[in-house]
Design a protein around this motif. Structure first.
Motif, PDB file in Angstrom:
ATOM      1  N   SER A  10      64.544  39.055  26.926  1.00 49.75           N
ATOM      2  CA  SER A  10      63.312  39.201  26.160  1.00 49.75           C
ATOM      3  C   SER A  10      63.290  38.229  24.999  1.00 49.75           C
ATOM      4  CB  SER A  10      63.195  40.632  25.634  1.00 49.75           C
ATOM      5  OG  SER A  10      62.055  40.779  24.833  1.00 49.75           O
ATOM      6  N   ILE A  11      62.145  37.590  24.796  1.00 55.09           N
ATOM      7  CA  ILE A  11      62.005  36.666  23.682  1.00 55.09           C
ATOM      8  C   ILE A  11      62.037  37.408  22.354  1.00 55.09           C
ATOM      9  CG2 ILE A  11      60.393  35.100  22.512  1.00 55.09           C
ATOM     10  CD1 ILE A  11      59.515  34.153  25.309  1.00 55.09           C
ATOM     11  N   ASN A  12      61.318  38.539  22.282  1.00 52.79           N
ATOM     12  CA  ASN A  12      61.245  39.248  21.005  1.00 52.79           C
ATOM     13  C   ASN A  12      61.931  40.610  21.012  1.00 52.79           C
ATOM     14  OD1 ASN A  12      59.485  40.808  22.467  1.00 52.79           O
ATOM     15  ND2 ASN A  12      57.649  40.048  21.469  1.00 52.79           N
ATOM     16  N   GLY A  13      62.531  41.000  22.133  1.00 52.82           N
ATOM     17  CA  GLY A  13      63.302  42.232  22.194  1.00 52.82           C
ATOM     18  C   GLY A  13      62.491  43.511  22.270  1.00 52.82           C
ATOM     19  N   THR A  14      61.154  43.424  22.208  1.00 55.89           N
ATOM     20  CA  THR A  14      60.336  44.636  22.203  1.00 55.89           C
ATOM     21  C   THR A  14      59.288  44.642  23.311  1.00 55.89           C
ATOM     22  OG1 THR A  14      58.763  43.649  20.659  1.00 55.89           O
ATOM     23  CG2 THR A  14      60.582  44.905  19.699  1.00 55.89           C
ATOM     24  N   SER A  15      59.462  43.802  24.313  1.00 55.46           N
ATOM     25  CA  SER A  15      58.433  43.672  25.345  1.00 55.46           C
ATOM     26  C   SER A  15      58.636  44.551  26.560  1.00 55.46           C
ATOM     27  CB  SER A  15      58.344  42.212  25.812  1.00 55.46           C
ATOM     28  OG  SER A  15      57.871  41.408  24.773  1.00 55.46           O
ATOM     29  N   LEU A  16      59.671  45.382  26.561  1.00 53.94           N
ATOM     30  CA  LEU A  16      59.949  46.204  27.729  1.00 53.94           C
ATOM     31  C   LEU A  16      60.548  47.531  27.286  1.00 53.94           C
ATOM     32  CD1 LEU A  16      60.214  46.182  30.942  1.00 53.94           C
ATOM     33  CD2 LEU A  16      62.580  45.566  30.528  1.00 53.94           C
ATOM     34  N   PHE A  17      60.027  48.631  27.843  1.00 56.64           N
ATOM     35  CA  PHE A  17      60.654  49.922  27.600  1.00 56.64           C
ATOM     36  C   PHE A  17      60.354  50.862  28.753  1.00 56.64           C
ATOM     37  CE2 PHE A  17      56.528  50.204  25.586  1.00 56.64           C
ATOM     38  CZ  PHE A  17      56.065  51.467  25.902  1.00 56.64           C
ATOM     39  N   THR A  43      54.388  38.136  28.389  1.00 59.08           N
ATOM     40  CA  THR A  43      55.215  39.256  27.935  1.00 59.08           C
ATOM     41  C   THR A  43      56.534  38.783  27.337  1.00 59.08           C
ATOM     42  OG1 THR A  43      56.344  39.581  30.055  1.00 59.08           O
ATOM     43  CG2 THR A  43      54.255  40.758  29.722  1.00 59.08           C
ATOM     44  N   GLY A  44      56.935  37.564  27.651  1.00 63.08           N
ATOM     45  CA  GLY A  44      58.187  37.035  27.118  1.00 63.08           C
ATOM     46  C   GLY A  44      59.429  37.646  27.722  1.00 63.08           C
ATOM     47  N   ILE A  45      59.316  38.279  28.899  1.00 66.37           N
ATOM     48  CA  ILE A  45      60.503  38.877  29.501  1.00 66.37           C
ATOM     49  C   ILE A  45      60.753  38.351  30.906  1.00 66.37           C
ATOM     50  CG2 ILE A  45      60.171  41.013  28.203  1.00 66.37           C
ATOM     51  CD1 ILE A  45      59.587  42.340  30.937  1.00 66.37           C
ATOM     52  N   SER A  46      61.993  38.479  31.325  1.00 66.45           N
ATOM     53  CA  SER A  46      62.410  38.254  32.701  1.00 66.45           C
ATOM     54  C   SER A  46      63.170  39.491  33.141  1.00 66.45           C
ATOM     55  CB  SER A  46      63.314  37.022  32.801  1.00 66.45           C
ATOM     56  OG  SER A  46      62.598  35.855  32.456  1.00 66.45           O
ATOM     57  N   LEU A  47      63.007  39.868  34.394  1.00 68.57           N
ATOM     58  CA  LEU A  47      63.648  41.069  34.932  1.00 68.57           C
ATOM     59  C   LEU A  47      64.568  40.712  36.083  1.00 68.57           C
ATOM     60  CD1 LEU A  47      60.744  43.663  35.294  1.00 68.57           C
ATOM     61  CD2 LEU A  47      62.648  43.781  33.692  1.00 68.57           C
ATOM     62  N   TYR A  48      65.642  41.486  36.207  1.00 69.57           N
ATOM     63  CA  TYR A  48      66.488  41.394  37.383  1.00 69.57           C
ATOM     64  C   TYR A  48      66.848  42.813  37.808  1.00 69.57           C
ATOM     65  CZ  TYR A  48      70.397  40.574  40.490  1.00 69.57           C
ATOM     66  OH  TYR A  48      71.228  40.581  41.578  1.00 69.57           O
ATOM     67  N   ARG A  97      41.307  43.894  21.992  1.00 72.94           N
ATOM     68  CA  ARG A  97      42.355  43.203  21.220  1.00 72.94           C
ATOM     69  C   ARG A  97      43.726  43.522  21.815  1.00 72.94           C
ATOM     70  NH1 ARG A  97      43.368  41.018  15.813  1.00 72.94           N
ATOM     71  NH2 ARG A  97      41.724  39.635  16.477  1.00 72.94           N
ATOM     72  N   ILE A  98      44.465  42.474  22.125  1.00 67.07           N
ATOM     73  CA  ILE A  98      45.837  42.597  22.621  1.00 67.07           C
ATOM     74  C   ILE A  98      46.747  42.180  21.472  1.00 67.07           C
ATOM     75  CG2 ILE A  98      47.508  41.701  24.295  1.00 67.07           C
ATOM     76  CD1 ILE A  98      45.009  41.165  26.126  1.00 67.07           C
ATOM     77  N   LYS A  99      47.627  43.083  21.046  1.00 67.86           N
ATOM     78  CA  LYS A  99      48.479  42.837  19.882  1.00 67.86           C
ATOM     79  C   LYS A  99      49.931  42.612  20.299  1.00 67.86           C
ATOM     80  CE  LYS A  99      45.553  45.615  16.880  1.00 67.86           C
ATOM     81  NZ  LYS A  99      45.463  46.809  16.027  1.00 67.86           N
ATOM     82  N   ALA A 100      50.529  41.569  19.742  1.00 66.31           N
ATOM     83  CA  ALA A 100      51.920  41.242  20.042  1.00 66.31           C
ATOM     84  C   ALA A 100      52.848  42.387  19.668  1.00 66.31           C
ATOM     85  CB  ALA A 100      52.328  39.978  19.283  1.00 66.31           C
ATOM     86  N   GLY A 101      53.730  42.740  20.606  1.00 66.74           N
ATOM     87  CA  GLY A 101      54.719  43.775  20.359  1.00 66.74           C
ATOM     88  C   GLY A 101      54.175  45.190  20.333  1.00 66.74           C
ATOM     89  N   ILE A 102      52.864  45.363  20.548  1.00 66.80           N
ATOM     90  CA  ILE A 102      52.247  46.690  20.459  1.00 66.80           C
ATOM     91  C   ILE A 102      51.497  47.065  21.744  1.00 66.80           C
ATOM     92  CG2 ILE A 102      50.512  48.080  19.253  1.00 66.80           C
ATOM     93  CD1 ILE A 102      51.207  46.466  16.722  1.00 66.80           C
ATOM     94  N   THR A 103      50.622  46.170  22.223  1.00 64.36           N
ATOM     95  CA  THR A 103      49.756  46.504  23.352  1.00 64.36           C
ATOM     96  C   THR A 103      50.531  46.508  24.664  1.00 64.36           C
ATOM     97  OG1 THR A 103      47.869  45.523  22.218  1.00 64.36           O
ATOM     98  CG2 THR A 103      47.623  45.928  24.572  1.00 64.36           C
ATOM     99  N   LYS A 104      50.481  47.652  25.346  1.00 64.14           N
ATOM    100  CA  LYS A 104      51.111  47.801  26.655  1.00 64.14           C
ATOM    101  C   LYS A 104      50.164  47.191  27.687  1.00 64.14           C
ATOM    102  CE  LYS A 104      52.940  52.150  24.971  1.00 64.14           C
ATOM    103  NZ  LYS A 104      52.931  53.621  25.105  1.00 64.14           N
ATOM    104  N   VAL A 105      50.603  46.130  28.352  1.00 65.65           N
ATOM    105  CA  VAL A 105      49.696  45.389  29.229  1.00 65.65           C
ATOM    106  C   VAL A 105      49.851  45.713  30.705  1.00 65.65           C
ATOM    107  CG1 VAL A 105      49.283  43.488  27.630  1.00 65.65           C
ATOM    108  CG2 VAL A 105      51.229  43.376  29.196  1.00 65.65           C
ATOM    109  N   ALA A 106      50.949  46.325  31.112  1.00 68.47           N
ATOM    110  CA  ALA A 106      51.120  46.663  32.523  1.00 68.47           C
ATOM    111  C   ALA A 106      52.274  47.639  32.699  1.00 68.47           C
ATOM    112  CB  ALA A 106      51.374  45.409  33.361  1.00 68.47           C
ATOM    113  N   THR A 107      52.281  48.271  33.855  1.00 74.57           N
ATOM    114  CA  THR A 107      53.370  49.160  34.245  1.00 74.57           C
ATOM    115  C   THR A 107      54.010  48.601  35.505  1.00 74.57           C
ATOM    116  OG1 THR A 107      52.217  51.093  33.371  1.00 74.57           O
ATOM    117  CG2 THR A 107      53.920  51.512  34.990  1.00 74.57           C
ATOM    118  N   VAL A 108      55.321  48.637  35.570  1.00 77.39           N
ATOM    119  CA  VAL A 108      56.025  48.291  36.794  1.00 77.39           C
ATOM    120  C   VAL A 108      56.611  49.583  37.337  1.00 77.39           C
ATOM    121  CG1 VAL A 108      57.856  46.935  37.862  1.00 77.39           C
ATOM    122  CG2 VAL A 108      56.586  45.987  35.936  1.00 77.39           C
TER     123      VAL A 108
END
Length: 130
Positions: A10-17, A43-48, A97-108
């Motif tokens: 994660s680029i900012n550490g808060t893009s996935l939970f 989202t600034g993340i990569s998943l494995y 409005r999509i806010k960095a580190g706040i707005t949940k943009v998708a579910t996996v």
């Protein structure tokens, strides 16, 4: 209960939970999504996925109710996914409005050959993993 380990960078550490058995992706940037427009949200993340699971990208329910949709909903991710971006379209007459580190943009939603009855563990790597 067995553990399912999902590694991510994660680029900012808060893009996935985790929310129940689903992974939630959060925007890494602030954007305004105007009516009748489509944006690609970083989202600034990569998943494995470290097990034999994949993920199906789906819309967030509250966004769908407000006509903010993912035209690519249902896309299946397998193995490693680098620098995940989400395409969103605003079919509402109102700006969104999509806010960095706040707005949940998708579910996996995790899928596999069996129902998920495992304890899910997120394992974060540094941004060099991206």
């Amino acid at each position: 209960m067995d553990n399912l380990i999902i590694s991510y960078g994660s680029i900012n550490g808060t893009s996935l939970f985790l929310e129940d058995q689903n992974l939630i992706l959060v925007s890494a940037e602030t954007l305004d999504l105007y009516p009748s427009t489509t944006l690609v949200v970083n989202t600034g993340i990569s998943l494995y996925f470290t097990d034999k699971y994949s993920g199906i990208l789906t819309n967030r329910q509250i966004q769908a109710e407000n006509k903010i949709l993912l035209p690519m909903a249902g896309l299946v991710y397998r193995g490693i996914c680098k620098n995940i971006s989400i395409t969103m379209t605003n079919f509402s007459p109102n700006p969104y409005r999509i806010k960095a580190g706040i707005t949940k943009v998708a579910t996996v939603q995790l899928v596999g050959k069996l129902r998920i009855t495992k304890n899910i563990i997120l394992e974060q790597h540094d941004s060099n993993w991206l």
